[in-house]
Design a protein around this motif. Structure first.
Motif, PDB file in Angstrom:
ATOM      1  N   ILE A 101     -64.033  -3.806  39.088  1.00 26.19           N
ATOM      2  CA  ILE A 101     -62.912  -2.604  38.840  1.00 26.19           C
ATOM      3  C   ILE A 101     -63.441  -2.057  37.630  1.00 26.19           C
ATOM      4  CG2 ILE A 101     -60.796  -2.122  38.650  1.00 26.19           C
ATOM      5  CD1 ILE A 101     -59.975  -4.303  40.691  1.00 26.19           C
ATOM      6  N   PRO A 102     -63.284  -0.783  37.348  1.00 29.87           N
ATOM      7  CA  PRO A 102     -63.589  -0.039  36.116  1.00 29.87           C
ATOM      8  C   PRO A 102     -62.495  -0.501  35.221  1.00 29.87           C
ATOM      9  CG  PRO A 102     -62.609   1.340  37.650  1.00 29.87           C
ATOM     10  CD  PRO A 102     -62.636   0.132  38.198  1.00 29.87           C
ATOM     11  N   LEU A 103     -62.440  -1.761  34.754  1.00 27.21           N
ATOM     12  CA  LEU A 103     -61.466  -2.226  33.964  1.00 27.21           C
ATOM     13  C   LEU A 103     -61.073  -1.560  32.411  1.00 27.21           C
ATOM     14  CD1 LEU A 103     -59.493  -4.361  33.331  1.00 27.21           C
ATOM     15  CD2 LEU A 103     -61.132  -5.963  32.665  1.00 27.21           C
ATOM     16  N   GLY A 104     -62.387  -1.162  32.013  1.00 24.90           N
ATOM     17  CA  GLY A 104     -62.404  -0.448  30.520  1.00 24.90           C
ATOM     18  C   GLY A 104     -61.739   0.882  30.674  1.00 24.90           C
ATOM     19  N   ARG A 105     -62.044   1.683  31.719  1.00 20.86           N
ATOM     20  CA  ARG A 105     -61.626   3.002  32.000  1.00 20.86           C
ATOM     21  C   ARG A 105     -60.268   2.848  32.176  1.00 20.86           C
ATOM     22  NH1 ARG A 105     -63.521   5.574  36.965  1.00 20.86           N
ATOM     23  NH2 ARG A 105     -61.570   4.409  37.709  1.00 20.86           N
ATOM     24  N   ASN A 106     -59.752   2.141  32.721  1.00 21.71           N
ATOM     25  CA  ASN A 106     -58.217   1.819  33.022  1.00 21.71           C
ATOM     26  C   ASN A 106     -57.533   1.571  31.687  1.00 21.71           C
ATOM     27  OD1 ASN A 106     -58.590   2.430  35.609  1.00 21.71           O
ATOM     28  ND2 ASN A 106     -58.564   0.129  36.442  1.00 21.71           N
ATOM     29  N   ILE A 107     -58.189   0.665  30.957  1.00 21.23           N
ATOM     30  CA  ILE A 107     -57.674   0.351  29.538  1.00 21.23           C
ATOM     31  C   ILE A 107     -57.228   1.533  28.772  1.00 21.23           C
ATOM     32  CG2 ILE A 107     -57.952  -1.017  27.392  1.00 21.23           C
ATOM     33  CD1 ILE A 107     -59.141  -3.305  29.061  1.00 21.23           C
ATOM     34  N   ARG A 108     -58.567   2.297  28.718  1.00 20.57           N
ATOM     35  CA  ARG A 108     -58.633   3.785  27.942  1.00 20.57           C
ATOM     36  C   ARG A 108     -57.533   4.437  28.576  1.00 20.57           C
ATOM     37  NH1 ARG A 108     -60.939   8.782  28.264  1.00 20.57           N
ATOM     38  NH2 ARG A 108     -61.572   9.705  26.054  1.00 20.57           N
ATOM     39  N   THR A 109     -57.112   4.569  29.769  1.00 25.23           N
ATOM     40  CA  THR A 109     -56.267   5.648  30.273  1.00 25.23           C
ATOM     41  C   THR A 109     -54.931   5.046  29.886  1.00 25.23           C
ATOM     42  OG1 THR A 109     -57.803   5.988  32.304  1.00 25.23           O
ATOM     43  CG2 THR A 109     -55.408   6.312  32.535  1.00 25.23           C
ATOM     44  N   VAL A 110     -54.571   3.912  29.921  1.00 25.68           N
ATOM     45  CA  VAL A 110     -53.294   3.394  29.493  1.00 25.68           C
ATOM     46  C   VAL A 110     -52.981   3.563  27.938  1.00 25.68           C
ATOM     47  CG1 VAL A 110     -51.818   1.270  29.113  1.00 25.68           C
ATOM     48  CG2 VAL A 110     -53.230   1.487  31.373  1.00 25.68           C
ATOM     49  N   ARG A 111     -54.327   3.448  27.277  1.00 28.49           N
ATOM     50  CA  ARG A 111     -53.908   3.619  25.871  1.00 28.49           C
ATOM     51  C   ARG A 111     -53.739   5.024  25.565  1.00 28.49           C
ATOM     52  NH1 ARG A 111     -57.493   5.694  22.371  1.00 28.49           N
ATOM     53  NH2 ARG A 111     -59.397   5.501  23.496  1.00 28.49           N
ATOM     54  N   MET A 112     -54.341   6.114  26.276  1.00 26.29           N
ATOM     55  CA  MET A 112     -54.268   7.246  25.986  1.00 26.29           C
ATOM     56  C   MET A 112     -52.790   7.694  26.441  1.00 26.29           C
ATOM     57  SD  MET A 112     -57.986   8.809  26.563  1.00 26.29           S
ATOM     58  CE  MET A 112     -57.641  10.303  25.607  1.00 26.29           C
ATOM     59  N   GLU A 113     -52.383   7.272  27.347  1.00 26.65           N
ATOM     60  CA  GLU A 113     -51.099   7.496  27.913  1.00 26.65           C
ATOM     61  C   GLU A 113     -49.919   7.127  27.003  1.00 26.65           C
ATOM     62  OE1 GLU A 113     -51.029   5.777  31.820  1.00 26.65           O
ATOM     63  OE2 GLU A 113     -51.881   7.192  32.596  1.00 26.65           O
ATOM     64  N   LYS A 114     -50.272   5.877  26.435  1.00 30.52           N
ATOM     65  CA  LYS A 114     -49.437   5.410  25.143  1.00 30.52           C
ATOM     66  C   LYS A 114     -49.513   6.057  23.812  1.00 30.52           C
ATOM     67  CE  LYS A 114     -47.513   2.316  27.752  1.00 30.52           C
ATOM     68  NZ  LYS A 114     -46.324   2.274  28.255  1.00 30.52           N
ATOM     69  N   GLY A 115     -50.555   7.320  23.980  1.00 29.39           N
ATOM     70  CA  GLY A 115     -50.741   7.809  22.581  1.00 29.39           C
ATOM     71  C   GLY A 115     -50.928   7.218  21.491  1.00 29.39           C
ATOM     72  N   LEU A 136     -63.659  -2.836  21.200  1.00 31.99           N
ATOM     73  CA  LEU A 136     -62.746  -1.974  22.134  1.00 31.99           C
ATOM     74  C   LEU A 136     -63.335  -0.988  22.671  1.00 31.99           C
ATOM     75  CD1 LEU A 136     -59.710  -1.647  23.413  1.00 31.99           C
ATOM     76  CD2 LEU A 136     -59.308  -0.285  21.538  1.00 31.99           C
ATOM     77  N   ALA A 137     -63.969  -0.032  21.726  1.00 30.86           N
ATOM     78  CA  ALA A 137     -64.713   1.148  22.298  1.00 30.86           C
ATOM     79  C   ALA A 137     -65.793   0.700  23.469  1.00 30.86           C
ATOM     80  CB  ALA A 137     -65.430   1.907  21.008  1.00 30.86           C
ATOM     81  N   ASN A 138     -66.515  -0.457  23.172  1.00 24.56           N
ATOM     82  CA  ASN A 138     -67.556  -0.864  24.053  1.00 24.56           C
ATOM     83  C   ASN A 138     -66.786  -1.439  25.298  1.00 24.56           C
ATOM     84  OD1 ASN A 138     -70.108  -0.430  23.003  1.00 24.56           O
ATOM     85  ND2 ASN A 138     -69.693  -2.277  21.296  1.00 24.56           N
ATOM     86  N   ILE A 139     -65.893  -1.949  25.265  1.00 23.28           N
ATOM     87  CA  ILE A 139     -64.819  -2.316  26.467  1.00 23.28           C
ATOM     88  C   ILE A 139     -64.502  -1.302  27.258  1.00 23.28           C
ATOM     89  CG2 ILE A 139     -62.601  -3.382  27.325  1.00 23.28           C
ATOM     90  CD1 ILE A 139     -62.927  -5.460  24.791  1.00 23.28           C
ATOM     91  N   GLU A 140     -63.971  -0.291  26.740  1.00 27.28           N
ATOM     92  CA  GLU A 140     -63.679   1.088  27.252  1.00 27.28           C
ATOM     93  C   GLU A 140     -64.853   1.786  27.996  1.00 27.28           C
ATOM     94  OE1 GLU A 140     -59.550   2.051  24.660  1.00 27.28           O
ATOM     95  OE2 GLU A 140     -61.429   3.507  24.342  1.00 27.28           O
ATOM     96  N   VAL A 141     -65.623   1.567  27.428  1.00 30.10           N
ATOM     97  CA  VAL A 141     -67.022   2.378  28.109  1.00 30.10           C
ATOM     98  C   VAL A 141     -67.963   1.634  29.358  1.00 30.10           C
ATOM     99  CG1 VAL A 141     -67.201   4.134  26.563  1.00 30.10           C
ATOM    100  CG2 VAL A 141     -68.528   2.067  26.329  1.00 30.10           C
ATOM    101  N   SER A 176     -51.432  -4.808  37.043  1.00 25.75           N
ATOM    102  CA  SER A 176     -51.871  -3.742  37.911  1.00 25.75           C
ATOM    103  C   SER A 176     -52.553  -2.666  37.135  1.00 25.75           C
ATOM    104  CB  SER A 176     -50.814  -3.577  39.008  1.00 25.75           C
ATOM    105  OG  SER A 176     -49.959  -2.961  38.381  1.00 25.75           O
ATOM    106  N   ALA A 177     -51.949  -2.270  35.929  1.00 25.07           N
ATOM    107  CA  ALA A 177     -52.305  -0.612  35.541  1.00 25.07           C
ATOM    108  C   ALA A 177     -53.818  -1.084  35.149  1.00 25.07           C
ATOM    109  CB  ALA A 177     -51.417  -0.640  34.242  1.00 25.07           C
ATOM    110  N   PHE A 178     -54.323  -2.237  34.666  1.00 21.51           N
ATOM    111  CA  PHE A 178     -55.738  -2.437  34.392  1.00 21.51           C
ATOM    112  C   PHE A 178     -56.536  -2.542  35.512  1.00 21.51           C
ATOM    113  CE2 PHE A 178     -53.422  -4.625  30.842  1.00 21.51           C
ATOM    114  CZ  PHE A 178     -53.523  -3.690  29.780  1.00 21.51           C
ATOM    115  N   PHE A 179     -56.041  -2.818  36.729  1.00 16.05           N
ATOM    116  CA  PHE A 179     -57.064  -3.058  37.999  1.00 16.05           C
ATOM    117  C   PHE A 179     -56.897  -2.007  39.013  1.00 16.05           C
ATOM    118  CE2 PHE A 179     -56.457  -7.212  35.610  1.00 16.05           C
ATOM    119  CZ  PHE A 179     -57.637  -7.487  35.565  1.00 16.05           C
TER     120      PHE A 179
END
Length: 83
Positions: free
Chosen positions: A15-29, A51-56, A78-81
């Motif tokens: 699952i694109p875990l890193g992308r999901n972490i980035r999405t949540v981070r950005m949603e939290k501003g 963190l940057a490497n995890i997100e990509v 579930s937000a990450f998965f």
């Protein structure tokens, strides 16, 4: 078994875990630096570059850091998965 092996377990998934972490981070501003600073206050040793490497998707995340992100962002796992 390697001593401390459980403490260093990492989440492995297709699952694109890193992308999901980035999405949540950005949603939290939050910036990557803000997230890392908060994680470090919670006992994590994560750096901004990690963190940057995890997100990509170039690096996996420790299970303990994923748990800390769940708490920090106040979300369910579930937000990450999501696909």
């Amino acid at each position: 078994m390697i001593p401390g092996e459980y403490a260093m377990q990492r989440v492995l998934t297709g699952i694109p875990l890193g992308r999901n972490i980035r999405t949540v981070r950005m949603e939290k501003g939050m910036t990557q630096m803000q997230v890392v600073e908060q994680l470090q206050l919670m006992g994590s040793m994560m750096s901004r570059s990690t963190l940057a490497n995890i997100e990509v998707g170039r690096r996996n995340i420790k299970a303990s850091d994923l748990k800390a992100l769940k708490v920090l962002f106040n979300v369910d796992y579930s937000a990450f998965f999501t696909d």
